[in-house]
Enzyme design. Structure first.
Site, PDB file in Angstrom:
ATOM      1  N   ILE A 144      11.660 -52.570  45.065  1.00 10.68           N
ATOM      2  CA  ILE A 144      11.404 -53.859  45.714  1.00 10.68           C
ATOM      3  C   ILE A 144      12.761 -54.480  46.046  1.00 10.68           C
ATOM      4  O   ILE A 144      13.637 -54.564  45.184  1.00 10.68           O
ATOM      5  CB  ILE A 144      10.563 -54.776  44.801  1.00 10.68           C
ATOM      6  CG1 ILE A 144       9.141 -54.207  44.674  1.00 10.68           C
ATOM      7  CG2 ILE A 144      10.533 -56.206  45.348  1.00 10.68           C
ATOM      8  CD1 ILE A 144       8.214 -55.011  43.791  1.00 10.68           C
ATOM      9  N   GLU A 161       6.442 -48.854  39.796  1.00 12.89           N
ATOM     10  CA  GLU A 161       6.362 -47.883  38.695  1.00 12.89           C
ATOM     11  C   GLU A 161       4.973 -47.257  38.608  1.00 12.89           C
ATOM     12  O   GLU A 161       4.842 -46.066  38.307  1.00 12.89           O
ATOM     13  CB  GLU A 161       6.734 -48.538  37.364  1.00 12.89           C
ATOM     14  CG  GLU A 161       8.161 -49.075  37.300  1.00 12.89           C
ATOM     15  CD  GLU A 161       9.244 -47.998  37.290  1.00 12.89           C
ATOM     16  OE1 GLU A 161       8.940 -46.807  37.518  1.00 12.89           O
ATOM     17  OE2 GLU A 161      10.411 -48.363  37.069  1.00 12.89           O
ATOM     18  N   ARG A 165       4.806 -44.574  41.093  1.00 13.34           N
ATOM     19  CA  ARG A 165       5.573 -43.377  40.702  1.00 13.34           C
ATOM     20  C   ARG A 165       4.859 -42.560  39.633  1.00 13.34           C
ATOM     21  O   ARG A 165       4.938 -41.337  39.628  1.00 13.34           O
ATOM     22  CB  ARG A 165       6.939 -43.808  40.162  1.00 13.34           C
ATOM     23  CG  ARG A 165       7.869 -44.380  41.211  1.00 13.34           C
ATOM     24  CD  ARG A 165       9.082 -45.012  40.544  1.00 13.34           C
ATOM     25  NE  ARG A 165       9.985 -45.621  41.512  1.00 13.34           N
ATOM     26  CZ  ARG A 165      10.762 -46.658  41.251  1.00 13.34           C
ATOM     27  NH1 ARG A 165      10.752 -47.219  40.050  1.00 13.34           N
ATOM     28  NH2 ARG A 165      11.560 -47.145  42.178  1.00 13.34           N
TER      29      ARG A 165
END
Length: 244
Positions: A71, A158, A161
């Protein structure tokens, strides 16, 4: 824009949001069936936007760098806030027509934890925590913003991911929880795992350097090849080792 509205959020709608976020990122093929992010991209495609709406209908828009899922900035509609040390083109391309401000820290965990005066393991996650974070960022409370940004990053980037992080948050639609050492170790090792998985392609699936993670029982685990669960079931995006 990829959108997530907390007022009607369910475990399923959160998973759909994360799926849409992953799909919005341009890819450079797959390694061991895991999509690899681009190493370079033209400016016009460098960032994607995600709209997040809290329980009260207040919304912020966050800008994500497609090369690394970081971000870089967020906007309330009238004012936008950029981390320090973002790509030079970010303020030129993003949130034009807003009053652009620079936050007093970079987007890395060390800096944010210092500003928040808290470690990530002491900052609660879960969708109620995301609601509070959006409220804090919408009104921009300088003191609370660093903690709010830590919640935002983990709930979006996250979770995109790592499926494990996505599922931990999806299981906490109405509750808050503090991230485990498993979550922290995954976050800290995304770059290392990405690199080793790509290296393994030319080494019969073996890592050049083991990656140390913490399992849910709190044990240190050495990941040494691509047969590990973290590779086959958990990691969903790889940072391109050609990216600088």
């Amino acid at each position: 824009n990829v959108r997530f509205d907390l007022s009607s959020a369910t475990s399923s709608s959160y998973k759909t949001f994360i799926k849409n976020l992953r799909e919005a990122l341009p890819k450079d093929g797959k390694v061991y069936d895991i999509p690899v992010l681009l190493s370079t991209v033209m400016d016009s495609r460098r960032f994607i936007l995600i709209d997040l709406v809290n329980y009260d209908g207040q919304s912020i828009t966050a800008a994500i760098d497609v090369l690394n899922v970081y971000i870089v900035a967020y906007s309330t509609g009238t004012v936008s806030y950029f981390f320090q040390q973002v790509p030079a083109q970010a303020p030129k391309l993003l949130f034009k027509g807003t009053q652009q401000r620079t936050l007093p820290y970079t987007g890395n965990y060390e800096n944010l934890q210092t500003a928040a005066k808290k470690l990530r393991e002491n900052i609660e996650l879960g969708l109620p925590a995301l609601d509070s974070a959006i409220t804090t960022l919408f009104h921009y409370n300088a003191e609370a913003a660093a903690s709010a940004l830590l919640v935002l990053i983990q709930t979006t980037s996250e979770a995109a991911r790592f499926r494990y992080i996505e599922l931990q948050i999806a299981n906490n639609v109405g509750t808050k929880f503090k991230p485990s050492q498993t979550i922290i170790s995954l976050e800290n090792n995304w770059s290392a795992l990405s690199k080793q998985i790509q290296i393994a392609k030319n080494k019969n699936g073996q890592f050049e350097t083991p990656v140390i993670l913490i399992d849910p029982q709190g044990n240190r685990v050495q990941i040494t090849n691509v047969t590990s669960n973290v590779v086959t079931q958990n990691i969903q995006l790889l940072l391109n080792i050609g990216a600088t």
